[in-house]
Scaffold this active site. Structure first.
Site: not given
Lengths: 351, 626
Positions: B80, B109, B144, B172-173, B255, B257, B259, B270, B304-305, B330, B333, B452
């Site tokens: 998931h 293009d 994950w 790919s990315s 992290h 990631e 963002y 926006s 912080h993880h 943040t 915004k 968890r």
């Protein structure tokens, strides 16, 4: 039409927001043995004392910002397609203001946070301090009482239930033998990861006697959910009595067949001090005073004859188990009913 | 001589020319078609990831749930997470980068159209490879986050598939990011200076930088994990190695990631808020720079993880403070978005509802995020449902709401048909209610001590009620998604025709027909201002009030027709190609070969990829000789 839509939208938004907050307000559950909001020891209390003001600041900010959002939505809803709003491109002074205010607020939260980080990282000192090494295993906890030496050498080792004296600091060295676990007793303190090859420090103190529930908090595969634990806090004198009891070796079984069983099979993983070679293995919990613990199998099952018989008959029906790189876990050893009965009778006598 | 050799080459590598049918899609290099394929594929994975979530919620609806075994549960929660992050939110963002970003820049293009096709096929291949593990009942089961040494020690093929699958998706990315960066730097229309780029393009730009720098970190870690598992190296797996190294590498990717997942949604919102408020974005430069600031600061918060890992008080202090202060840009915004609404003329169309829902939910996720920085209390929060609540408020309440806002907003541009407003509103309200029913209780469950990644929870721990509520909420979300699909089906034939500019838009994509022609712009537009299209339609009077430009004046100025009709004769678009598909097909084959230790198969896959790339380099640039 547009106005009615806007009002309807507005009502929906308010309902949603109030639902969210309502959920928070009723959060104080009565029967939650792992409730972090009802701390008992000083470490958990310190964390709670930090969290509460921040939570209320967050609630105020939540209402201010969501309120501004909802107000803007309502106040500036389109009344006519010919609306020609003023084209404001920005406002430097305002933008500086709403950069600085949150920064100042966060700095204000930061100061007590940093102080507490260093506070809880400080080791307790003094003759009163109890030192225990906590070792995570898939899927149970081993405790080595570093201050309690056994007559035959080595330190006292127990499993799953950590017995501590009230009102005294307990200095825990947390580590693991296989994968990463995390030692967590919410009412007494936050988590500390148990990492193979690393000794981590955490301290806790229970000021009231009681049973405090906890569990492994770092995912450790199959039976992670079943790697529970308990801290049993007793008045200092009771604790000393308990230590004396635990230091004593196990009584000899009346039945020679039992010894045979242990020597051949159980001692591959378990220890039973005073019986035969005693084993000395630490793959599984030390069973010398098995029946003195209120729970077994990773604090999953209440210690009684029925549960123990079922466990010995087919352990993986009660707790998912798998053979692990560190060695096999409990499995079905094809014991006959009479063997199980004899073993249960003996193990249940190991007070 | 030269002519002869060119002729020979072109006959060996004929470029495909199919304009309709399956092959036209398999060989397309059109950024719009690739964008659509990204979107559709991501939606398929969204349904799969959603079904996994529903199974998880069914299992947890009651204490001591019996719907799933521990093993099945562990596979499902791992898949998931992988699905929603790598196969849904990232590719949905990529769908918009692909489809919209070139048009918003005034380009025909992307910079490397074939590379773009390759990105898509590699993504599809990676996704199929990852999901193929379900057929042998050995899907990844180490989370994950794949913490070592567990990820090294877990038996079966699951975590090998995890490492290889993420490596393929990373390829790919990464190539997509290089492609988009080049496009944004080089292919802007005349006059489209950086500070005239739409915020969505800006956020795309920041995200591509994050991808280019973050993914290699993950890739290195994944190769080490793969070597540990298949070759017996000891980077993370044994007592002499350091399992914390994995966590540092993983979160140094992980992290940024976060963002990567949220910034595209912020960009979309926006764009939408000004259109439906009839006002320019409040403080455009501030919104852009806070996005960039988030991009930079996102690199300084990874530990912080890991507050409970035992890094020591000094490290924990540093990361606590950096985590607190990333809340500043943040917050800026959010304030600027509210500033955009303020004084506007707000239309509550579906894209706007989802955007407002995004802001409302993101505020909650942001606030709970700040509480994680209270390290001594994070020791309590970490690895509980409180964290699960937080990141679902950010990634579902944030990213998914924002992406749905984008879907409703750009759907008419992409399909030429408007989605139904009434069904859209129903979708929004069901999703908002379902979302909060599902995830708000997680705050409470977490603080009450529910850990968890546990397939069961015991009775009498105070977890029962809120888990049941959450499961009900999950099915409300499922219903809302069905509503969306119903909307798509309903409007496919009978939907209202959108026209070029259904929302009174501000940016260049609304100047061209819906759906856009293959070449996007018959004439490359010349950009004179931020929100150029808007300024062709409206001017401001002395008080800054909005005054429409009279229709005659538009035409006299030659603006309104610019880019619409024109003469498309002689527009040369890149030719289609088989090669990106062939090069990408080899990747999952290599993966299966390594997973099952059938190294001949891995070699076959490698040869296919290499042949595809080689032929790619050699094929002629057009379908016919000129």
């Amino acid at each position: 039409m547009t106005g009615r839509n806007a009002r309807r939208n507005l009502r929906g938004v308010w309902t949603a927001l109030l639902t969210v907050l309502g959920l928070f307000l009723v959060a104080c559950a009565k029967n939650a043995p792992q409730d972090t909001l009802a701390p008992v020891g000083p470490v958990a209390e310190q964390a709670d004392n930090l969290f509460r003001p921040v939570f209320w600041i967050a609630v105020v900010i939540f209402f201010l910002v969501e309120g501004a959002l909802v107000y803007a939505m309502w106040r500036f809803r389109r009344r006519s397609d010919a609306d020609a709003p003023k084209q404001v491109h920005g406002n430097t002074r305002l933008e500086i203001l709403w950069t600085i205010i949150p920064a100042v607020l966060l700095a204000a939260i930061g100061v007590p946070t940093v102080i507490t980080i260093f506070d809880v990282a400080e080791k307790p000192v003094g003759a009163n301090v109890v030192h225990v090494k906590v070792i995570g295993h898939q899927w149970w906890w081993e405790y080595e009482y570093l201050d309690v030496e056994l007559p035959g050498g080595g330190n006292l080792k127990t499993a799953n239930e950590l017995v501590i004296p009230t009102g005294r600091w307990v200095d825990l060295t947390v580590t693991s033998v296989d994968v990463i676990h995390s030692f967590w007793v919410p009412k007494l303190a936050g988590k500390q990861d148990a990492i193979p090859g690393k000794d981590n420090f955490i301290k806790l103190r229970a000021d009231q006697p009681g049973v405090y529930e906890g569990q492994c908090a770092e995912y450790c595969a199959l039976s992670h959910a079943n790697m529970r634990l308990r801290v049993i806090a007793q008045p200092s004198a009771d604790f000393d009595n308990w230590v004396r009891g635990q230091v004593a070796p196990a009584p000899q079984p009346a039945d020679a067949q039992i010894v045979d069983r242990f020597l051949n099979t159980c001692f591959q993983c378990h220890t039973l001090r005073g019986i035969g070679s005693g084993g000395g293995a630490t793959t599984g919990p030390d069973l010398t005073h098995f029946a003195s613990r209120s729970m077994f199998a990773g604090s999953m099952l209440e210690t009684n004859a029925r549960n123990l018989a079922a466990w010995l008959d087919n352990p993986s029906s009660l707790k998912p188990l798998a053979d692990l790189p560190a060695g096999p876990t409990m499995r079905d050893y094809d014991l006959s009913q009479s063997e199980i009965d004899a073993l249960v009778a003996y193990l249940m006598s190991l007070e | 001589m030269t002519t002869a050799s060119v002729a020979q080459r072109s006959s060996a590598f004929a470029r495909p020319t199919a304009k309709t049918g399956v092959w036209s899609w398999m060989t397309t290099v059109d950024h719009k078609r690739i964008g659509i394929m990204y979107g559709v594929t991501a939606m398929v994975f969204f349904v799969l990831g959603g079904v996994e979530a529903l199974l998880i919620r069914l299992q947890l609806a009651t204490p001591e749930g019996q719907v799933l075994s521990a093993d099945q549960y562990n596979q499902l929660f791992t898949m998931h997470g992988i699905t929603m992050i790598f196969l849904v939110v990232m590719p949905l963002g990529a769908a918009f980068f692909n489809y919209m970003m070139p048009i918003m820049l005034g380009a025909r293009d992307v910079a490397f159209p074939r590379l773009n096709a390759f990105s898509y096929w590699a993504f599809l291949g990676g996704g199929i490879f990852m999901y193929s593990s379900f057929f042998i009942n050995q899907a990844p089961d180490g989370g994950w986050f794949g913490y070592a040494p567990l990820s090294v020690k877990l038996p079966g093929h699951g975590m090998t598939v995890y490492a290889l699958g993420l490596i393929i998706l990373g390829i790919s990315s990464t190539v997509a990011a290089v492609n988009f960066l080049t496009t944004i730097v080089n292919m802007r229309a005349p006059g489209m200076s950086l500070m005239r780029m739409p915020v969505f393009v800006w956020m795309t730009f920041v995200v591509q930088f994050l991808l280019v720098f973050a993914l290699p970190v993950l890739t290195v870690a994944l190769f080490q994990l793969l070597f540990d598992r298949t070759l017996g190296t000891q980077f993370f797996g044994d007592s002499t190695s350091n399992p914390i190294l994995w966590q540092h590498l993983f979160w140094l990717f992980g992290h940024p990631e976060v963002y990567i997942l949220i910034l595209p949604a912020m960009g979309i919102v926006s764009e939408i808020l000004p259109v439906f408020s009839k006002k320019p974005l409040f403080g455009y430069p501030v919104v852009v720079f806070s996005g960039i600031a988030i991009g930079f600061m996102g690199w300084g918060v990874w530990a912080h993880h890991m507050f409970a890992v035992g890094l020591g008080p000094v490290a924990n202090t540093a990361f606590a403070l950096s985590t607190m202060f990333i809340a500043v840009p943040t917050g800026v915004k959010i304030f600027n978005w509210i500033g955009t609404l303020w004084g506007g003329s707000i239309r509550f169309k579906t894209p706007m509802l989802f955007s407002l829902g995004f802001i409302a939910m993101f505020i909650i996720g942001g606030l709970s995020g700040v509480t994680h920085a209270i390290v001594p209390h994070d020791y309590q929060q970490t690895d509980t449902y409180y964290i699960v609540a937080h990141f679902h408020y950010v990634l579902f309440g944030g990213a998914i709401f924002g992406l749905f806002a984008g879907i409703y907003y750009w759907w008419p541009k992409i399909t030429g048909k408007l989605l139904d407003e009434r069904v859209g509103r129903l979708h929004f309200w069901l999703m908002l209610i379902g979302f909060n029913l599902t995830f708000a209780p997680f705050h409470i469950l977490g603080l009450q001590g529910m850990a968890r990644r546990t397939y069961q929870y015991p009775k009498n721990y105070g977890f029962d009620f809120w888990n049941l509520v959450s499961t009900v909420g999950a099915f409300v979300i499922a219903l809302s998604i069905l509503t969306f699909f119903w909307n798509v089906i309903k409007t496919r034939k009978r939907g209202e025709t959108a026209g070029a500019d259904p929302w009174d838009g501000r940016t260049l994509e609304w100047t061209i027909p819906s759906p856009p022609p293959e070449y996007n712009f018959a004439e490359i537009p010349v950009v004179h201002a931020l929100d150029d299209f808007w300024h062709r339609k409206y001017v401001e009077d002395k008080e800054g009030r909005l005054v429409p430009v009279p229709a005659g004046a538009q035409e006299a100025a030659g603006h309104a027709t610019e880019g619409y009709g024109g003469d498309d004769h002689g527009i040369h678009m890149p030719s289609q190609s088989y090669m990106p598909l062939i090069a990408a097909i080899g990747l999952p084959i290599v993966g299966w070969g390594i997973t099952f230790e059938q190294y001949w198969l891995a070699i076959v896959g490698g040869v296919v990829t290499f042949a595809g790339l080689y032929a790619w380099a050699l094929e002629p640039s057009t379908e016919e000789l000129h």
